[in-house]
Design a protein around this motif. Structure first.
Motif, mmCIF file in Angstrom:
data_model
loop_
_atom_site.group_PDB
_atom_site.id
_atom_site.type_symbol
_atom_site.label_atom_id
_atom_site.label_comp_id
_atom_site.label_asym_id
_atom_site.label_seq_id
_atom_site.Cartn_x
_atom_site.Cartn_y
_atom_site.Cartn_z
ATOM 1 N N ASP A 25 0.913 -1.146 0.000
ATOM 2 C CA ASP A 25 0.000 0.000 0.000
ATOM 3 C C ASP A 25 0.939 1.180 0.000
ATOM 4 O OD1 ASP A 25 -2.208 -1.589 0.319
ATOM 5 O OD2 ASP A 25 -2.019 -1.572 2.511
ATOM 6 N N GLN A 26 0.868 1.985 -1.028
ATOM 7 C CA GLN A 26 1.777 3.121 -1.168
ATOM 8 C C GLN A 26 3.222 2.667 -0.944
ATOM 9 O OE1 GLN A 26 -0.720 5.659 1.436
ATOM 10 N NE2 GLN A 26 -0.983 6.857 -0.445
ATOM 11 N N THR A 79 -0.515 2.232 12.181
ATOM 12 C CA THR A 79 -0.463 2.810 10.837
ATOM 13 C C THR A 79 0.872 2.516 10.179
ATOM 14 O OG1 THR A 79 0.111 4.844 11.911
ATOM 15 C CG2 THR A 79 -2.128 4.671 11.039
ATOM 16 N N GLU A 90 -10.779 14.857 -3.608
ATOM 17 C CA GLU A 90 -10.625 14.434 -2.219
ATOM 18 C C GLU A 90 -10.426 15.661 -1.342
ATOM 19 O OE1 GLU A 90 -8.011 11.084 -1.277
ATOM 20 O OE2 GLU A 90 -7.746 10.879 -3.440
ATOM 21 N N ASP A 130 0.988 7.784 -4.415
ATOM 22 C CA ASP A 130 -0.224 8.170 -3.677
ATOM 23 C C ASP A 130 -1.364 7.169 -3.901
ATOM 24 O OD1 ASP A 130 0.523 11.197 -2.917
ATOM 25 O OD2 ASP A 130 1.251 10.727 -4.916
ATOM 26 N N ARG A 131 -1.452 6.647 -5.125
ATOM 27 C CA ARG A 131 -2.580 5.752 -5.429
ATOM 28 C C ARG A 131 -2.258 4.266 -5.259
ATOM 29 N NH1 ARG A 131 -6.862 8.374 -8.287
ATOM 30 N NH2 ARG A 131 -6.863 10.439 -7.312
ATOM 31 N N ASP A 132 -0.986 3.882 -5.261
ATOM 32 C CA ASP A 132 -0.597 2.468 -5.208
ATOM 33 C C ASP A 132 -1.347 1.726 -4.103
ATOM 34 O OD1 ASP A 132 1.171 0.140 -5.721
ATOM 35 O OD2 ASP A 132 1.970 0.629 -3.737
ATOM 36 N N THR A 190 -4.363 1.559 -3.291
ATOM 37 C CA THR A 190 -5.514 2.179 -2.604
ATOM 38 C C THR A 190 -6.854 1.750 -3.192
ATOM 39 O OG1 THR A 190 -5.523 4.083 -4.094
ATOM 40 C CG2 THR A 190 -4.179 4.286 -2.084
ATOM 41 N N LYS A 200 -8.412 3.351 -5.391
ATOM 42 C CA LYS A 200 -9.229 4.552 -5.645
ATOM 43 C C LYS A 200 -9.313 4.902 -7.128
ATOM 44 C CE LYS A 200 -8.163 7.028 -1.360
ATOM 45 N NZ LYS A 200 -7.354 8.140 -0.832
ATOM 46 N N SER A 207 -1.141 1.977 -10.954
ATOM 47 C CA SER A 207 -1.414 2.265 -9.537
ATOM 48 C C SER A 207 -2.845 2.746 -9.278
ATOM 49 C CB SER A 207 -0.461 3.328 -8.964
ATOM 50 O OG SER A 207 0.879 2.969 -9.144
ATOM 51 N N GLY A 208 -3.486 2.012 -8.383
ATOM 52 C CA GLY A 208 -4.781 2.472 -7.880
ATOM 53 C C GLY A 208 -6.005 1.772 -8.430
#
Ligand code: 1PR
Length: 568
Positions: A256-257, A273, A445, A491-493, A495, A497, A519-520
């Motif tokens: 994740d990211q 986290t 977002e 940022d998207r890896d 996720t 989204k 990514s994403g």
């Protein structure tokens, strides 16, 4: 049949060797001019640049024996450069002469209306109306990767056009996808990388009766007028990040990211986290590669995200993984991670070109370069600045990994993988990346609203930020000779989204080479969305495929439903 295979030394030809093995054929390599006399069938799977191929054939004393072999009427099958060499010349290296059997030139595609190289799966329109199609069929797609082509141009080159066996359209250009006359057959596309459809062509050629393959007189050909259409499909790429886990096993993992460890529960039981758990294990690389090939992936990527500093290059576990995967997979295979100048544990220095060569010989079709690409563009810009030149006009000095590998194996074999991260700034930002800012939208977002951002390049898998923007890097690597960009987003890896369309659009505006959005991805609809918004050539996903949340055929179906070309 005494089947010979011509390798002039610079091609990544292992894929074809694997195809022949898969089809149950034994073959021998042409290593000296005498081998041409022994061969009763010959395949020449050239890749790379026209000029290097001609030079290598001349240097090894193979060009004239090749000409004589073909003139003798024995069966010949040329693939890509192996087909182009039959023509008179190529604008790629105008001073070099081909065999001149087909009287027309090979010329570069125009990139005014499309990305160049022409990379991906396209359709073929067969011209022979009465002859067997040598396994080629109108409803299949075949894998092309080339920047130069032989136009199908009966008005200006009527004699050459008589050789056309099938034609393909890319943008507005119609070119010869395959040629056939007497004992000679050639394909511009790569049957060895075209899945079952391609294996069918190789098998059909190999099993044709000797008399037919050697061009025994037959009834004259009846040619139909071609009716091609640009059938280039959107590519769906499955990516496997490979590393050793804490037990030392090589596994496919997923971050994740870019954080590939499980989030470990804290003493109080709450999920932390920051992660300190085990490396996520999503399966074995070779088994997963075979699974994705069977499921219809158009391309596969294996990313080596562990450096294996302690083993000699030839014993690197990833080389064995690539070798085994290439025996199972007949679509293009990219290997990334660690493509750079390296020092072996015993102190021996290996250039990036040698490292890439090792993977090509193991069966990779492309290598993907990340950190070294950033350093190369930084250096190119720095040198220009030192000389008082505009950094944007900087040129390479021929020594970078991108340049050396592209020169030897062709630019289509060099992918640059970019790992950018968003840097949020205020709307009145006046810094050096002002021209590249993306402004947050009201429906975006929460963290995007009232903000702008630019995309910063990173190295070492996102662990280090560099003073270079994604646009600067993209333009720089295109200039250095990269053939394609895989555009990740930290940022998207992982996720789910969706792809970062702003990022992809930004890079699309900066380069003409093909782009793979990455990514994403969280659903089939995300693929449709990124293709519709940006027009990129390919999209890559990892997590959703590994976790079985979305099937590759589901993605293809969604593309077809949205009127986007997809390979079934
Ligand atoms: O710097 O040339 O040795 O190359 C290292 C390569 O390894 C780079 O291409 C870099 O992207 C990759 N890499 C390094 N660390 C990680 C990591 O995850 N810790 N993987 C890593 C990056 C990103 C994508 C991923 C997509 C799709 N992986 O390849 O597959 O983001 O994921 P998703 O569909 O699950 O969102 P060098």
């Amino acid at each position: 049949m005494c089947l010979y295979f011509l390798d002039y030394g610079a091609g990544n030809v292992q894929s074809l060797a694997n195809s022949l093995k898969k089809l149950g054929y034994d073959f021998q390599w042409v290593t000296c001019p005498d081998d041409f006399h022994k061969a009763t069938s010959l395949i020449f799977p050239g890749v790379g640049a026209f000029g290097s191929a001609v030079d290598a054939l001349v240097a090894k004393g193979l060009l004239e024996p090749l000409r004589e072999y073909i003139a003798s009427g024995k069966p010949y099958f040329g693939i890509c450069i192996g087909m182009q060499v039959l023509f008179q010349s190529s604008t790629e290296n105008p001073e070099k002469k081909g065999l001149g059997l087909i009287p027309s030139p090979i010329e570069e595609f125009s990139n005014v209306d499309k990305s160049v190289p022409h990379m991906g799966w396209n359709a073929c329109d067969l011209l022979d109306s009465d002859k067997p199609a040598e396994g080629t069929d109108r409803s299949s797609h075949y894998y092309f990767v080339h920047s130069y082509r032989a136009a199908y141009d009966p008005s200006n080159y009527p004699e050459a056009a008589e050789w056309a066996h099938a034609v393909t359209q890319y943008g507005q250009e119609i070119f010869m996808a395959s040629v056939r006359k007497a004992n000679v057959f050639g394909t511009q596309f790569h049957p060895e990388k075209s899945g079952d459809a391609g294996l069918k062509i190789i098998s059909a050629w190999l099993s044709e009766p000797e008399l037919q393959r050697s061009g025994a007189p037959s009834t004259p050909r009846v040619l139909r007028t071609p009716r091609p259409r640009d059938g280039l499909t959107k590519r769906i790429v499955a990516c496997m990040d490979v590393r050793s886990n804490d037990e030392g096993d090589l596994v496919v993992t997923k971050g994740d990211q870019y954080d590939v460890r499980e989030k470990a529960p804290s003493a109080a039981g709450a999920v932390q986290t920051s992660s300190s758990g085990a490396v996520r294990n999503l399966g074995k690389p070779v088994a997963l590669a075979a699974k994705y090939y069977q499921a219809g992936a158009d391309e596969l990527c294996l990313m080596n995200i562990t450096s294996f500093r302690h083993s000699p290059l030839r014993d690197q576990p990833m080389v064995a993984v690539v070798r085994a995967a290439a025996e199972e997979v007949f679509v293009p295979l990219t290997i990334g991670g660690g493509i750079k100048d390296t020092v072996e544990p015993d102190g021996t220095r290996r250039s990036a070109l040698e490292v890439a060569g090792l993977y090509f010989r193991a069966g990779a079709d492309k290598v993907s370069i990340a950190s070294e690409a950033v350093y190369a563009v930084e250096q190119m810009r720095r040198k220009a600045k030192e000389q008082g030149l505009n950094e944007e006009l900087a040129l390479g000095d021929g020594t970078s990994a991108i340049e050396t590998i592209a020169r030897a194996y062709g630019r289509q074999a060099v992918v640059v993988s970019i790992d950018p991260r968003r840097v949020y700034v205020d709307l009145d930002y006046e810094g050096p990346y002002k021209e590249e800012l993306v402004f947050g939208r009201e429906d975006g977002e929460e963290k995007e609203r009232g903000k702008a951002w630019w995309y910063q390049c990173t190295v070492r898998g996102g662990r280090e930020d560099r003073p270079l923007s994604v646009s600067q890097l993209a333009r720089g690597v295109e200039k250095l000779g990269a053939g394609e960009i895989v555009l990740n987003s930290i940022d998207r890896d992982g996720t789910g989204k969706g792809f970062d369309a702003d990022l992809v659009q930004l890079v699309r505006k900066n380069v003409r080479i093909p782009i793979v959005a990455s990514s994403g991805a969280g659903s089939a609809a995300h693929f449709v969305d990124i293709f519709q918004k940006t027009g990129v050539e390919a999209a890559l996903a990892a997590g959703i495929f590994h976790r079985g949340e979305v099937d590759i055929q589901e993605v293809k179906q969604a593309l077809s439903n949205a009127d986007l070309n997809a390979r079934s």
